[in-house]
Design a protein around this motif. Structure first.
Motif: not given
Length: 151
Positions: A82-83, A93-100
């Motif tokens: 994953k990324m 503004e910021s946001k965290d995410a997981i990319n598969t």
């Protein structure tokens, strides 16, 4: 002239010995049992292409298709699972995410994002790769300035 307190000197020496022993134990415990170095992932600077302006959909409306390539190397044969992506826009503004959802060529991670700029002048992606054994890479940052005509 002040007399040296022999007990105090011995206590200080004992503390130094105990501290040295603790440091040696911590160093010994930080290495793997087999004597091998821990696996690592090293990412280089990501690159991007603006594929299409205002041709994909986000919750904010028509977005721009951005294609990324993140070069990487590993100290062992690790499988990237994953990324971890932190997205920050020009207003802070910021946001965290997981990319598969990506393609792994063995040397590059290739991935696509649909982004609606709105009033933002730029978007920055901070990317870390994570392998199946839990190893996490250093950070690769890439900033995309709002393309001309982009929503």
């Amino acid at each position: 002239m002040k007399a040296i307190n022999r007990n105090r000197v011995l206590t200080t020496i004992q503390r130094l010995k105990a501290s040295l022993l603790l440091v040696l134990v911590l160093v010994a415990c930080s290495k793997s049992d087999e004597g091998e170095a821990a696996a690592s992932i090293n990412v280089q600077a990501s690159t991007f292409l603006v594929e299409n302006v205002n041709t994909c959909s986000t919750s904010l409306g028509a977005g721009t298709v951005l294609s990324f390539k993140t070069p990487y190397s590993t100290s062992q044969n690790l499988t990237i699972q994953k990324m971890l992506i932190k997205t920050t826009v020009s207003n802070g503004e910021s946001k965290d995410a997981i990319n598969t959802k990506f393609t792994d060529t063995g040397e590059n991670i290739e991935w696509v994002s649909c982004f609606t700029f709105g009033s933002q002048d730029w978007v920055e992606y901070e990317v870390r790769l994570e392998s199946t054994d839990g190893s996490v890479s250093n950070v690769s940052k890439v900033r995309v300035n709002k393309p001309s005509g982009a929503n």
